[in-house]
Design an enzyme around this catalytic site. Sequence first.
Site, PDB file in Angstrom:
ATOM      1  N   THR A 234     -19.063  -5.792 -26.671  1.00 23.49           N
ATOM      2  CA  THR A 234     -18.689  -4.381 -26.861  1.00 23.49           C
ATOM      3  C   THR A 234     -17.352  -4.155 -26.165  1.00 23.49           C
ATOM      4  OG1 THR A 234     -19.741  -3.444 -24.878  1.00 23.49           O
ATOM      5  CG2 THR A 234     -21.151  -3.728 -26.820  1.00 23.49           C
ATOM      6  N   GLY A 235     -16.526  -3.316 -26.779  1.00 19.33           N
ATOM      7  CA  GLY A 235     -15.188  -3.088 -26.215  1.00 19.33           C
ATOM      8  C   GLY A 235     -14.349  -4.341 -26.321  1.00 19.33           C
ATOM      9  N   GLY A 236     -14.276  -4.883 -27.538  1.00 22.42           N
ATOM     10  CA  GLY A 236     -13.605  -6.178 -27.723  1.00 22.42           C
ATOM     11  C   GLY A 236     -12.226  -6.091 -28.343  1.00 22.42           C
ATOM     12  N   THR A 237     -11.637  -4.895 -28.408  1.00 22.16           N
ATOM     13  CA  THR A 237     -10.339  -4.804 -29.096  1.00 22.16           C
ATOM     14  C   THR A 237      -9.138  -4.980 -28.170  1.00 22.16           C
ATOM     15  OG1 THR A 237     -10.491  -2.403 -28.853  1.00 22.16           O
ATOM     16  CG2 THR A 237     -11.107  -3.323 -31.006  1.00 22.16           C
TER      17      THR A 237
ATOM     18  N   SER B 252     -17.863  -3.705 -11.794  1.00 27.57           N
ATOM     19  CA  SER B 252     -16.550  -3.639 -11.130  1.00 27.57           C
ATOM     20  C   SER B 252     -16.752  -3.731  -9.624  1.00 27.57           C
ATOM     21  CB  SER B 252     -15.871  -2.301 -11.453  1.00 27.57           C
ATOM     22  OG  SER B 252     -14.752  -2.088 -10.621  1.00 27.57           O
TER      23      SER B 252
ATOM     24  N   TYR C  13     -16.848   6.836 -11.699  1.00 22.25           N
ATOM     25  CA  TYR C  13     -16.614   5.427 -12.070  1.00 22.25           C
ATOM     26  C   TYR C  13     -17.371   4.513 -11.110  1.00 22.25           C
ATOM     27  CZ  TYR C  13     -14.208   1.177 -13.545  1.00 22.25           C
ATOM     28  OH  TYR C  13     -13.936  -0.089 -14.021  1.00 22.25           O
TER      29      TYR C  13
ATOM     30  N   GLY D 118      -7.830  -5.762 -23.732  1.00 23.27           N
ATOM     31  CA  GLY D 118      -8.174  -6.141 -22.362  1.00 23.27           C
ATOM     32  C   GLY D 118      -9.132  -7.321 -22.227  1.00 23.27           C
ATOM     33  N   ILE D 119     -10.107  -7.167 -21.341  1.00 22.85           N
ATOM     34  CA  ILE D 119     -11.014  -8.269 -20.990  1.00 22.85           C
ATOM     35  C   ILE D 119     -11.844  -8.688 -22.214  1.00 22.85           C
ATOM     36  CG2 ILE D 119     -12.988  -8.904 -19.528  1.00 22.85           C
ATOM     37  CD1 ILE D 119     -11.892  -6.829 -17.447  1.00 22.85           C
TER      38      ILE D 119
HETATM   39  N1  NAP Z   1      -9.123  -3.726 -15.901  1.00 24.87           N
HETATM   40  C1  NAP Z   1      -9.702  -3.743 -14.699  1.00 24.87           C
HETATM   41  O1  NAP Z   1      -9.029  -3.829 -13.659  1.00 24.87           O
HETATM   42  C2  NAP Z   1     -11.196  -3.685 -14.583  1.00 24.87           C
HETATM   43  C3  NAP Z   1     -11.744  -3.935 -13.329  1.00 24.87           C
HETATM   44  C4  NAP Z   1     -13.120  -3.899 -13.174  1.00 24.87           C
HETATM   45  C5  NAP Z   1     -13.919  -3.607 -14.262  1.00 24.87           C
HETATM   46  N2  NAP Z   1     -13.365  -3.355 -15.482  1.00 24.87           N
HETATM   47  C6  NAP Z   1     -14.269  -3.050 -16.598  1.00 24.87           C
HETATM   48  O2  NAP Z   1     -14.035  -3.991 -17.616  1.00 24.87           O
HETATM   49  C7  NAP Z   1     -14.401  -3.419 -18.879  1.00 24.87           C
HETATM   50  C8  NAP Z   1     -13.272  -3.630 -19.873  1.00 24.87           C
HETATM   51  O3  NAP Z   1     -12.144  -2.936 -19.370  1.00 24.87           O
HETATM   52  P1  NAP Z   1     -10.651  -3.325 -19.729  1.00 24.87           P
HETATM   53  O4  NAP Z   1      -9.899  -3.290 -18.470  1.00 24.87           O
HETATM   54  O5  NAP Z   1     -10.600  -4.535 -20.590  1.00 24.87           O
HETATM   55  O6  NAP Z   1     -10.260  -1.996 -20.519  1.00 24.87           O
HETATM   56  P2  NAP Z   1      -9.586  -1.727 -21.929  1.00 24.87           P
HETATM   57  O7  NAP Z   1      -8.517  -2.702 -22.220  1.00 24.87           O
HETATM   58  O8  NAP Z   1      -9.283  -0.272 -21.913  1.00 24.87           O
HETATM   59  O9  NAP Z   1     -10.779  -2.031 -22.957  1.00 24.87           O
HETATM   60  C9  NAP Z   1     -11.853  -1.177 -23.129  1.00 24.87           C
HETATM   61  C10 NAP Z   1     -12.512  -1.546 -24.436  1.00 24.87           C
HETATM   62  O10 NAP Z   1     -13.702  -0.752 -24.559  1.00 24.87           O
HETATM   63  C11 NAP Z   1     -13.639  -0.023 -25.773  1.00 24.87           C
HETATM   64  N3  NAP Z   1     -14.378   1.204 -25.596  1.00 24.87           N
HETATM   65  C12 NAP Z   1     -14.147   2.205 -24.702  1.00 24.87           C
HETATM   66  N4  NAP Z   1     -15.040   3.177 -24.875  1.00 24.87           N
HETATM   67  C13 NAP Z   1     -15.859   2.792 -25.894  1.00 24.87           C
HETATM   68  C14 NAP Z   1     -16.952   3.386 -26.548  1.00 24.87           C
HETATM   69  N5  NAP Z   1     -17.419   4.599 -26.200  1.00 24.87           N
HETATM   70  N6  NAP Z   1     -17.568   2.697 -27.554  1.00 24.87           N
HETATM   71  C15 NAP Z   1     -17.096   1.483 -27.929  1.00 24.87           C
HETATM   72  N7  NAP Z   1     -16.064   0.873 -27.347  1.00 24.87           N
HETATM   73  C16 NAP Z   1     -15.441   1.535 -26.351  1.00 24.87           C
HETATM   74  C17 NAP Z   1     -12.148   0.171 -26.044  1.00 24.87           C
HETATM   75  O11 NAP Z   1     -11.859   0.461 -27.398  1.00 24.87           O
HETATM   76  P3  NAP Z   1     -11.869   1.975 -27.968  1.00 24.87           P
HETATM   77  O12 NAP Z   1     -11.230   2.839 -26.924  1.00 24.87           O
HETATM   78  O13 NAP Z   1     -11.099   1.913 -29.254  1.00 24.87           O
HETATM   79  O14 NAP Z   1     -13.288   2.340 -28.206  1.00 24.87           O
HETATM   80  C18 NAP Z   1     -11.657  -1.222 -25.661  1.00 24.87           C
HETATM   81  O15 NAP Z   1     -11.933  -2.136 -26.694  1.00 24.87           O
HETATM   82  C19 NAP Z   1     -14.719  -1.952 -18.588  1.00 24.87           C
HETATM   83  O16 NAP Z   1     -16.110  -1.789 -18.482  1.00 24.87           O
HETATM   84  C20 NAP Z   1     -14.058  -1.702 -17.240  1.00 24.87           C
HETATM   85  O17 NAP Z   1     -14.668  -0.671 -16.535  1.00 24.87           O
HETATM   86  C21 NAP Z   1     -12.016  -3.391 -15.668  1.00 24.87           C
END
Ligand code: NAP
Length: 249
Positions: free
Chosen positions: A6-9, A131, A144, A11-12
């Site tokens: 989930t959320g695969g478009t 996180s 958060y 970032g991580i």
């Molecule tokens: N980056 C960091 O430093 C960090 C650190 C610790 C934890 N995390 C966690 O890692 C995870 C991924 O984060 P990321 O940093 O890779 O962020 P990101 O690049 O913003 O990616 C978030 C992804 O989740 C999707 N998403 C968000 N809301 C959604 C919804 N309601 N339904 C379906 N998809 C949804 C987004 O696409 P759409 O918006 O198009 O839906 C996107 O594909 C998150 O849970 C974040 O809290 C990140």
Amino acid sequence: MNIFITGGTTGIGLALAQLYLEEGHRVGICARNLEKFPSEIKNKYKLLKCYQVDVVNREELRTAIFDFAQGNLDIIFANAGRSVGAKSKTPLFSVANNIIDINVKGVLNAFEAALEIMVPQKRGHLVATASVAGFIGLPGAGAYSASKAAVLRLCESYSIDLKPVGINVSAIAPGFIDTPLTKQNNHKMPFIMSSQKAAKLIKKAVEKKKVLYLFPMRMKIIVTILEIIPRSWYRALMGFRVFNYSSKD
Ligand SMILES: NC(=O)c1ccc[n+]([C@@H]2O[C@H](COP(=O)([O-])OP(=O)(O)OC[C@H]3O[C@@H](n4cnc5c(N)ncnc54)[C@H](OP(=O)(O)O)[C@@H]3O)[C@@H](O)[C@H]2O)c1
């Protein structure tokens, strides 16, 4: 393997999808806006399926996971999440509600659908992206921190409950990763790492079936210290940061 993220478009999630696709696995991803997914990757891999789904919508997510898995699911990454955006000294409750919906209920919805497939299989792996923020109450990011603490505790409980039925559970707790999510931050982000490097480390931790994976190591040390010091010391330390919010915060 059949792997749903989930959320695969971006970032991580995107970096994980690429890693598994490169190894020849079938990968399903979902997000609300599929246009963010790089078209060159979409065109390159026949084993990729993309679903436009909001993880908050339990039925929509279940339908997508079932359509992808066709009765066989090895790993689900409940990774979709959002952060606070601009920090505020007074809580923004509409944002807080949405954070809890996506970061907590989104994980529950993903795990629920995955388990419907995995329990009869008697195998599978649930992975959630928590996180380091889940270990401490970060100023300006209460919802958060609370959402990620909930994910950590959920995973800990489920790892005990589901072990006897052959299902592994992992909570991933990254520090700062360079993704669109952290691009909104206007504060320092120590030890920030690329999403590609993070995905490699996460994949390795999942292969080792780690119940909790907190990284990078230097962030793990800092968070562990912040978690165990007297709470009055922690509040004094972090309170200093609150006074330093800029007008943009
Ligand atoms: N980056 C960091 O430093 C960090 C650190 C610790 C934890 N995390 C966690 O890692 C995870 C991924 O984060 P990321 O940093 O890779 O962020 P990101 O690049 O913003 O990616 C978030 C992804 O989740 C999707 N998403 C968000 N809301 C959604 C919804 N309601 N339904 C379906 N998809 C949804 C987004 O696409 P759409 O918006 O198009 O839906 C996107 O594909 C998150 O849970 C974040 O809290 C990140």
